[in-house]
Design a protein around this motif. Structure first.
Motif, PDB file in Angstrom:
ATOM      1  N   VAL A  55     -37.209 -21.290  49.529  1.00  7.04           N
ATOM      2  CA  VAL A  55     -36.864 -21.972  48.279  1.00  7.04           C
ATOM      3  C   VAL A  55     -37.221 -23.455  48.379  1.00  7.04           C
ATOM      4  O   VAL A  55     -37.697 -24.064  47.412  1.00  7.04           O
ATOM      5  CB  VAL A  55     -35.372 -21.782  47.963  1.00  7.04           C
ATOM      6  CG1 VAL A  55     -34.974 -22.602  46.733  1.00  7.04           C
ATOM      7  CG2 VAL A  55     -35.056 -20.309  47.740  1.00  7.04           C
ATOM      8  N   CYS A 102     -40.809 -23.775  47.749  1.00 11.05           N
ATOM      9  CA  CYS A 102     -41.064 -23.599  46.318  1.00 11.05           C
ATOM     10  C   CYS A 102     -40.697 -24.856  45.544  1.00 11.05           C
ATOM     11  O   CYS A 102     -41.418 -25.267  44.619  1.00 11.05           O
ATOM     12  CB  CYS A 102     -40.282 -22.402  45.781  1.00 11.05           C
ATOM     13  SG  CYS A 102     -40.860 -20.800  46.398  1.00 11.05           S
ATOM     14  N   PHE A 103     -39.588 -25.477  45.907  1.00 12.78           N
ATOM     15  CA  PHE A 103     -39.193 -26.725  45.255  1.00 12.78           C
ATOM     16  C   PHE A 103     -40.284 -27.780  45.417  1.00 12.78           C
ATOM     17  O   PHE A 103     -40.659 -28.458  44.457  1.00 12.78           O
ATOM     18  CB  PHE A 103     -37.873 -27.241  45.845  1.00 12.78           C
ATOM     19  CG  PHE A 103     -37.647 -28.708  45.575  1.00 12.78           C
ATOM     20  CD1 PHE A 103     -37.259 -29.147  44.314  1.00 12.78           C
ATOM     21  CD2 PHE A 103     -37.855 -29.651  46.587  1.00 12.78           C
ATOM     22  CE1 PHE A 103     -37.076 -30.502  44.063  1.00 12.78           C
ATOM     23  CE2 PHE A 103     -37.666 -30.999  46.339  1.00 12.78           C
ATOM     24  CZ  PHE A 103     -37.279 -31.426  45.078  1.00 12.78           C
ATOM     25  N   VAL A 148     -43.706 -23.027  37.587  1.00 12.29           N
ATOM     26  CA  VAL A 148     -42.790 -22.039  38.162  1.00 12.29           C
ATOM     27  C   VAL A 148     -43.472 -20.676  38.239  1.00 12.29           C
ATOM     28  O   VAL A 148     -43.309 -19.943  39.218  1.00 12.29           O
ATOM     29  CB  VAL A 148     -41.495 -21.964  37.343  1.00 12.29           C
ATOM     30  CG1 VAL A 148     -40.612 -20.813  37.832  1.00 12.29           C
ATOM     31  CG2 VAL A 148     -40.724 -23.273  37.429  1.00 12.29           C
ATOM     32  N   SER A 178     -36.353 -19.303  39.272  1.00 13.37           N
ATOM     33  CA  SER A 178     -35.555 -20.253  38.491  1.00 13.37           C
ATOM     34  C   SER A 178     -34.108 -20.253  38.969  1.00 13.37           C
ATOM     35  O   SER A 178     -33.483 -21.316  39.114  1.00 13.37           O
ATOM     36  CB  SER A 178     -35.623 -19.905  36.997  1.00 13.37           C
ATOM     37  OG  SER A 178     -36.951 -20.032  36.519  1.00 13.37           O
ATOM     38  N   LEU A 220     -33.927 -22.104  42.321  1.00 17.69           N
ATOM     39  CA  LEU A 220     -33.978 -23.560  42.169  1.00 17.69           C
ATOM     40  C   LEU A 220     -32.646 -24.104  41.662  1.00 17.69           C
ATOM     41  O   LEU A 220     -32.218 -25.199  42.075  1.00 17.69           O
ATOM     42  CB  LEU A 220     -35.118 -23.950  41.224  1.00 17.69           C
ATOM     43  CG  LEU A 220     -36.542 -23.691  41.752  1.00 17.69           C
ATOM     44  CD1 LEU A 220     -37.580 -24.001  40.682  1.00 17.69           C
ATOM     45  CD2 LEU A 220     -36.809 -24.521  43.011  1.00 17.69           C
ATOM     46  N   ARG A 221     -31.958 -23.365  40.789  1.00 19.45           N
ATOM     47  CA  ARG A 221     -30.634 -23.798  40.340  1.00 19.45           C
ATOM     48  C   ARG A 221     -29.634 -23.770  41.486  1.00 19.45           C
ATOM     49  O   ARG A 221     -28.775 -24.654  41.601  1.00 19.45           O
ATOM     50  CB  ARG A 221     -30.156 -22.933  39.171  1.00 19.45           C
ATOM     51  CG  ARG A 221     -30.879 -23.221  37.849  1.00 19.45           C
ATOM     52  CD  ARG A 221     -30.155 -22.612  36.657  1.00 19.45           C
ATOM     53  NE  ARG A 221     -30.174 -21.158  36.696  1.00 19.45           N
ATOM     54  CZ  ARG A 221     -31.146 -20.422  36.159  1.00 19.45           C
ATOM     55  NH1 ARG A 221     -32.181 -21.007  35.567  1.00 19.45           N
ATOM     56  NH2 ARG A 221     -31.085 -19.104  36.213  1.00 19.45           N
ATOM     57  N   GLU A 271     -30.176 -26.840  43.507  1.00 16.35           N
ATOM     58  CA  GLU A 271     -29.555 -28.008  42.869  1.00 16.35           C
ATOM     59  C   GLU A 271     -28.047 -28.028  43.139  1.00 16.35           C
ATOM     60  O   GLU A 271     -27.466 -29.104  43.384  1.00 16.35           O
ATOM     61  CB  GLU A 271     -29.821 -27.983  41.358  1.00 16.35           C
ATOM     62  CG  GLU A 271     -31.276 -28.270  40.991  1.00 16.35           C
ATOM     63  CD  GLU A 271     -31.516 -28.228  39.495  1.00 16.35           C
ATOM     64  OE1 GLU A 271     -32.290 -29.062  38.996  1.00 16.35           O
ATOM     65  OE2 GLU A 271     -30.937 -27.344  38.814  1.00 16.35           O
TER      66      GLU A 271
END
Length: 312
Positions: free
Chosen positions: A5, A8-9, A18, A33, A36-37, A40
């Motif tokens: 991840v 990917c970020f 994306v 998606s 990525l959340r 965060e």
């Protein structure tokens, strides 16, 4: 924190969509998606904001991108070191080199090394001096084969060879039938030179000043082969290494320069503070040991004393 991840970020942060990143990571777009959340949430800040159909980094995202890149780079180096410890014969050697050295010096060095270590792999990058130094500083390359000392405080450079520079003049030039000439004899003629960020440009300007004049620039190019071609077309003269392959019929004439010491240093550089991985360290030793014999076959001089400069 999931390493995939994190990669990917970084990819999305650097401008990929994306959809593209999800496909490369063998994930669905909704799954990426959500990942990525989650990232965060782990970081404790919003990293992206939606701008139309694109994701743009927030101030927190820009700060995190910088550190995430460093962390991934360190992780990749660690994984590479472990791999080379377990399988030292098949290590990767990231090497950057100057365009003009890729035609005669680098190939026999790689060939000789792979005769000893046939499973060794090379990751090669060629460019001008400015880009090559950045490759070394950002860790993209372990070693840099280049002309002249980069003069950077973080870089150790060792001279391997002294390559003569010849005065190239067009076919039919008033000096073309001669074997030698003074550089001052072409003081009033246009010079075909590399751009300012290239080391050969600095060497040419210095030699011309030593000969008592400032060269008139007729054209600026990016590669030595371009300079030779334009001299052959009659657009001016140049100071260049003599080609190491058969020349075309309309090639320039090459004259030995007699009034100044017309030559450039060829050397190899590495980051002073960084311990080289085993494969790159072996290749560095190989280059130091065998560059002189390659030079002898190509009629290029090896340096008199061994010369190294370590950044302060």
């Amino acid at each position: 924190m999931d390493v995939q991840v994190l990669r990917c970020f970084v990819a999305v942060a650097d401008g990929a969509t994306v959809t593209q990143v999800a496909a490369e990571a063998h994930m669905t777009q909704p799954a990426l998606s959500r990942a990525l959340r989650r990232l965060e949430h782990e970081v404790g800040a919003e990293l992206f904001q939606q701008v139309g159909r694109l994701l743009r980094l927030t101030p927190a995202g820009r700060a995190f991108r910088q550190h995430a890149g460093v962390a991934l780079e360190q992780l990749d180096r660690g994984l590479r070191t472990v791999h080379e410890t377990v399988s030292p014969e098949s290590g990767l050697i990231p090497l950057a080199f100057l365009h003009s050295l890729g035609t005669w010096l680098l190939p026999p060095l790689i060939t000789g090394f792979r005769e000893r270590f046939p499973r060794a792999r090379f990751e090669l990058r060629q460019a001008g001096e400015g880009v090559l130094v950045r490759n070394l500083l950002d860790g993209t390359a372990d070693l840099l084969l280049t002309a002249g000392d980069p003069g950077h405080p973080l870089i150790t450079w060792r001279r391997l060879l002294v390559e003569p520079l010849w005065l190239a003049v067009p076919p039919g030039h008033r000096l073309a039938r001669r074997r030698r000439a003074r550089l001052s004899e072409v003081a009033d003629e246009p010079f075909i030179m590399l751009r300012h960020e290239q080391g050969l440009r600095t060497v040419t300007e210095t030699l011309c000043r030593t000969a008592g004049f400032t060269p008139q620039v007729g054209f600026e190019g990016d590669e030595v082969a371009t300079l030779r071609g334009l001299v052959g077309a009659g657009l001016g003269v140049a100071l260049v290494p003599r080609p190491h392959a058969a020349a075309p019929a309309d090639a320039p004439s090459y004259l030995r320069v007699t009034d100044v010491h017309s030559a450039r240093d060829i050397g190899i550089a590495r980051l002073t503070s960084r311990t080289l991985p085993p494969s790159s360290a072996r290749f560095l030793d190989h280059v130091r040991e065998h560059a002189a014999s390659v030079a002898e076959r190509q009629h290029v001089h090896a340096p008199a004393p061994e010369n190294a400069r370590t950044g302060p």
